[in-house]
Design an enzyme around this catalytic site. Structure first.
Site, PDB file in Angstrom:
ATOM      1  N   THR A 132       0.823  -1.214   0.000  1.00 18.86           N
ATOM      2  CA  THR A 132       0.000   0.000   0.000  1.00 18.86           C
ATOM      3  C   THR A 132       0.858   1.265   0.000  1.00 18.86           C
ATOM      4  O   THR A 132       2.003   1.250   0.477  1.00 18.86           O
ATOM      5  CB  THR A 132      -0.899  -0.011   1.263  1.00 18.86           C
ATOM      6  OG1 THR A 132      -1.432   1.288   1.475  1.00 18.86           O
ATOM      7  CG2 THR A 132      -0.135  -0.408   2.513  1.00 18.86           C
ATOM      8  N   ASP A 133       0.261   2.368  -0.462  1.00 20.61           N
ATOM      9  CA  ASP A 133       0.953   3.666  -0.398  1.00 20.61           C
ATOM     10  C   ASP A 133       1.180   4.111   1.055  1.00 20.61           C
ATOM     11  O   ASP A 133       2.043   4.948   1.328  1.00 20.61           O
ATOM     12  CB  ASP A 133       0.189   4.743  -1.178  1.00 20.61           C
ATOM     13  CG  ASP A 133      -1.252   4.954  -0.724  1.00 20.61           C
ATOM     14  OD1 ASP A 133      -1.712   4.257   0.208  1.00 20.61           O
ATOM     15  OD2 ASP A 133      -1.934   5.821  -1.316  1.00 20.61           O
ATOM     16  N   GLU A 134       0.415   3.516   1.979  1.00 20.81           N
ATOM     17  CA  GLU A 134       0.501   3.969   3.372  1.00 20.81           C
ATOM     18  C   GLU A 134       1.860   3.672   4.003  1.00 20.81           C
ATOM     19  O   GLU A 134       2.204   4.246   5.031  1.00 20.81           O
ATOM     20  CB  GLU A 134      -0.628   3.349   4.199  1.00 20.81           C
ATOM     21  CG  GLU A 134      -1.993   3.717   3.642  1.00 20.81           C
ATOM     22  CD  GLU A 134      -3.140   3.439   4.593  1.00 20.81           C
ATOM     23  OE1 GLU A 134      -2.937   3.472   5.812  1.00 20.81           O
ATOM     24  OE2 GLU A 134      -4.253   3.195   4.087  1.00 20.81           O
ATOM     25  N   TYR A 157      -1.335  -0.574  11.182  1.00 22.63           N
ATOM     26  CA  TYR A 157      -1.580  -1.235   9.885  1.00 22.63           C
ATOM     27  C   TYR A 157      -0.424  -0.995   8.927  1.00 22.63           C
ATOM     28  O   TYR A 157       0.171  -1.935   8.395  1.00 22.63           O
ATOM     29  CB  TYR A 157      -2.894  -0.732   9.270  1.00 22.63           C
ATOM     30  CG  TYR A 157      -3.024  -1.024   7.786  1.00 22.63           C
ATOM     31  CD1 TYR A 157      -3.163  -2.335   7.323  1.00 22.63           C
ATOM     32  CD2 TYR A 157      -3.003   0.001   6.832  1.00 22.63           C
ATOM     33  CE1 TYR A 157      -3.268  -2.616   5.959  1.00 22.63           C
ATOM     34  CE2 TYR A 157      -3.109  -0.263   5.481  1.00 22.63           C
ATOM     35  CZ  TYR A 157      -3.238  -1.573   5.045  1.00 22.63           C
ATOM     36  OH  TYR A 157      -3.342  -1.843   3.697  1.00 22.63           O
ATOM     37  N   LYS A 161       2.441  -3.523   7.208  1.00 20.28           N
ATOM     38  CA  LYS A 161       2.634  -3.682   5.760  1.00 20.28           C
ATOM     39  C   LYS A 161       4.084  -3.338   5.377  1.00 20.28           C
ATOM     40  O   LYS A 161       4.694  -4.016   4.548  1.00 20.28           O
ATOM     41  CB  LYS A 161       1.659  -2.773   4.984  1.00 20.28           C
ATOM     42  CG  LYS A 161       0.183  -3.120   5.156  1.00 20.28           C
ATOM     43  CD  LYS A 161      -0.195  -4.481   4.601  1.00 20.28           C
ATOM     44  CE  LYS A 161      -0.108  -4.553   3.087  1.00 20.28           C
ATOM     45  NZ  LYS A 161      -0.590  -5.890   2.603  1.00 20.28           N
TER      46      LYS A 161
HETATM   47  P1  NAD Z   1      -9.949  -6.949   2.707  1.00 17.25           P
HETATM   48  O1  NAD Z   1      -9.854  -6.674   4.172  1.00 17.25           O
HETATM   49  O2  NAD Z   1     -11.186  -6.581   1.982  1.00 17.25           O
HETATM   50  O3  NAD Z   1      -9.699  -8.505   2.429  1.00 17.25           O
HETATM   51  C1  NAD Z   1      -8.700  -9.235   3.070  1.00 17.25           C
HETATM   52  C2  NAD Z   1      -8.952 -10.707   2.801  1.00 17.25           C
HETATM   53  O4  NAD Z   1      -7.882 -11.448   3.407  1.00 17.25           O
HETATM   54  C3  NAD Z   1     -10.248 -11.243   3.418  1.00 17.25           C
HETATM   55  O5  NAD Z   1     -10.913 -12.078   2.501  1.00 17.25           O
HETATM   56  C4  NAD Z   1      -9.775 -12.025   4.634  1.00 17.25           C
HETATM   57  O6  NAD Z   1     -10.660 -13.091   4.981  1.00 17.25           O
HETATM   58  C5  NAD Z   1      -8.430 -12.528   4.153  1.00 17.25           C
HETATM   59  N1  NAD Z   1      -7.504 -12.835   5.256  1.00 17.25           N
HETATM   60  C6  NAD Z   1      -7.217 -12.053   6.325  1.00 17.25           C
HETATM   61  N2  NAD Z   1      -6.317 -12.661   7.104  1.00 17.25           N
HETATM   62  C7  NAD Z   1      -5.999 -13.834   6.497  1.00 17.25           C
HETATM   63  C8  NAD Z   1      -5.111 -14.889   6.806  1.00 17.25           C
HETATM   64  N3  NAD Z   1      -4.347 -14.866   7.911  1.00 17.25           N
HETATM   65  N4  NAD Z   1      -5.030 -15.940   5.961  1.00 17.25           N
HETATM   66  C9  NAD Z   1      -5.804 -15.998   4.838  1.00 17.25           C
HETATM   67  N5  NAD Z   1      -6.671 -15.026   4.502  1.00 17.25           N
HETATM   68  C10 NAD Z   1      -6.767 -13.952   5.323  1.00 17.25           C
HETATM   69  O7  NAD Z   1      -8.670  -6.248   2.080  1.00 17.25           O
HETATM   70  P2  NAD Z   1      -8.522  -5.534   0.652  1.00 17.25           P
HETATM   71  O8  NAD Z   1      -9.004  -4.145   0.751  1.00 17.25           O
HETATM   72  O9  NAD Z   1      -9.045  -6.425  -0.391  1.00 17.25           O
HETATM   73  O10 NAD Z   1      -6.933  -5.472   0.534  1.00 17.25           O
HETATM   74  C11 NAD Z   1      -6.193  -6.532  -0.072  1.00 17.25           C
HETATM   75  C12 NAD Z   1      -4.724  -6.192  -0.011  1.00 17.25           C
HETATM   76  O11 NAD Z   1      -4.478  -4.982  -0.709  1.00 17.25           O
HETATM   77  C13 NAD Z   1      -4.204  -5.975   1.409  1.00 17.25           C
HETATM   78  O12 NAD Z   1      -2.929  -6.529   1.507  1.00 17.25           O
HETATM   79  C14 NAD Z   1      -4.132  -4.467   1.547  1.00 17.25           C
HETATM   80  O13 NAD Z   1      -3.111  -4.094   2.441  1.00 17.25           O
HETATM   81  C15 NAD Z   1      -3.800  -4.061   0.125  1.00 17.25           C
HETATM   82  N6  NAD Z   1      -4.247  -2.719  -0.277  1.00 17.25           N
HETATM   83  C16 NAD Z   1      -5.544  -2.340  -0.109  1.00 17.25           C
HETATM   84  C17 NAD Z   1      -5.953  -1.073  -0.556  1.00 17.25           C
HETATM   85  C18 NAD Z   1      -7.389  -0.629  -0.439  1.00 17.25           C
HETATM   86  O14 NAD Z   1      -7.694   0.509  -0.800  1.00 17.25           O
HETATM   87  N7  NAD Z   1      -8.306  -1.466   0.014  1.00 17.25           N
HETATM   88  C19 NAD Z   1      -5.027  -0.210  -1.144  1.00 17.25           C
HETATM   89  C20 NAD Z   1      -3.702  -0.644  -1.304  1.00 17.25           C
HETATM   90  C21 NAD Z   1      -3.327  -1.904  -0.872  1.00 17.25           C
END
Ligand code: NAD
Length: 309
Positions: A132-134, A157, A161
């Protein structure tokens, strides 16, 4: 390609599965998800209708489990002759990380480390770690994050990451593990859990409930449609250079209050629903991504704009 996709029942992971079966119909995918509060099997149910793909049909398997479970991940990789891992699984909500950081450390750091170990031990062709950008911290009014910007996370968080990003770097330099890190800005789109800004505000506005906005609402985020992010991750998987990190963004900087007002206008609801609440501790002021490396080397460009024409 034979892929282990983790977190495929979450917001971005589910969208990636749709993108994958649309663009690479020959792929074989194991979706490993722990089904935390943020994971929902219903998010992947339409795979059957849209792409004729269902659990156990030789192209797609759902595996319920934890990315930190070394035995399980090794077995899945062996059994399904996995060639690459794409790791979306994470605890992803900043506010929850402030209230209870421990699951963030377990999944986001130890889980990621376990996947790196398996990728190394099983000599996988590639592991893509979705970040993430964070991890870069916060910006002033000017400038953008590049991949060379020092990591300076400000929340539990983002610290978890950033820790995983550094593990990826270490696994590449120490063990030559072919890992690629992707760092993306704020995503929006279908299947997002309604604790995040856009679905939360839509849900509240539709119910004529107050819309809670942190601080003065002037925090700036760069928004990207989730499908653009998925395309970026896929390009990193297929064309990325091991050891590299790639920024992705939507070139759509908005203040939170602008996003909230846009939603109210679209739904025909009054701005009087906006309620300013005490700011989040350590709330980063502004994020903006320079994604020129991905543009130049991967051919990435965001295709969707934040505001519908
Ligand atoms: P989300 O919270 O919607 O989904 C996370 C998924 O991971 C869920 O299905 C959860 O059940 C699963 N999970 C959690 N812990 C687990 C474990 N120990 N083993 C197996 N599965 C597990 O998250 P998201 O928004 O889809 O983000 C996905 C990725 O992208 C993350 O790594 C996040 O840091 C990154 N990200 C998200 C954003 C955003 O805007 N949402 C932006 C940049 C990066």
């Amino acid at each position: 390609m034979r892929l282990l996709v983790t977190g495929g029942c979450g917001f971005i992971g589910a969208n990636y599965l749709y993108y994958l079966f649309e663009t690479d119909p020959d792929c074989v995918v194991v979706n490993l998800d722990k089904l935390t509060y943020a994971g929902n099997l219903l998010s992947v149910t339409p795979l059957e209708e849209r792409h004729g793909v269902k659990h156990g049909d030789g192209r797609y398997v759902f595996a319920h489990g934890d990315i930190a479970d070394a035995e399980l991940v090794t077995r899945l990789v062996e059994e399904h002759r996995i060639e690459a891992i794409v790791n979306f699984a994470a605890e992803s909500h900043v506010d929850r990380s402030i209230n209870d950081p421990t699951p963030f450390m377990t999944t986001n750091i130890l889980g990621a480390q376990n996947l790196l170990q398996v990728a190394r031990a099983m000599k996988l062709e590639r592991i893509v770690h979705v970040s993430t950008d964070e991890v870069y911290g916060t910006l002033g009014p000017d400038g953008k994050f590049t991949e060379a910007t020092p990591l300076a996370p400000n929340s539990p968080y983002s610290a978890s990451k950033a820790a995983a990003d550094l593990l990826c770097r270490a696994w590449f330099h120490t063990y030559n593990t072919p890992v690629v890190v992707t760092r993306c800005s704020n995503n929006y789109g279908p299947f997002q859990f309604p604790e995040k800004l856009i679905p939360l505000m839509i849900t509240k506005a539709k119910a004529d409930q107050p819309l809670p906005v942190y601080g003065d609402g002037q925090n700036v985020r760069d928004w990207i449609y989730v499908r653009d992010h998925c395309r970026g991750v896929d390009l990193a998987l297929r064309k990325g250079t091991p050891g590299e990190a790639y920024n992705f963004g939507g070139n759509a900087e908005k203040t939170n209050i602008d996003v909230v007002k846009t939603i109210l206008t679209a739904l025909g609801k009054p701005e009087s629903l906006i309620t300013y609440v005490q700011d989040r501790p350590g709330h980063d002021r502004r994020y903006a991504m320079d994604y020129s490396l991905a543009e130049r080397t991967l051919g990435f460009t965001p295709e969707y704009t934040f505001t519908a024409p």
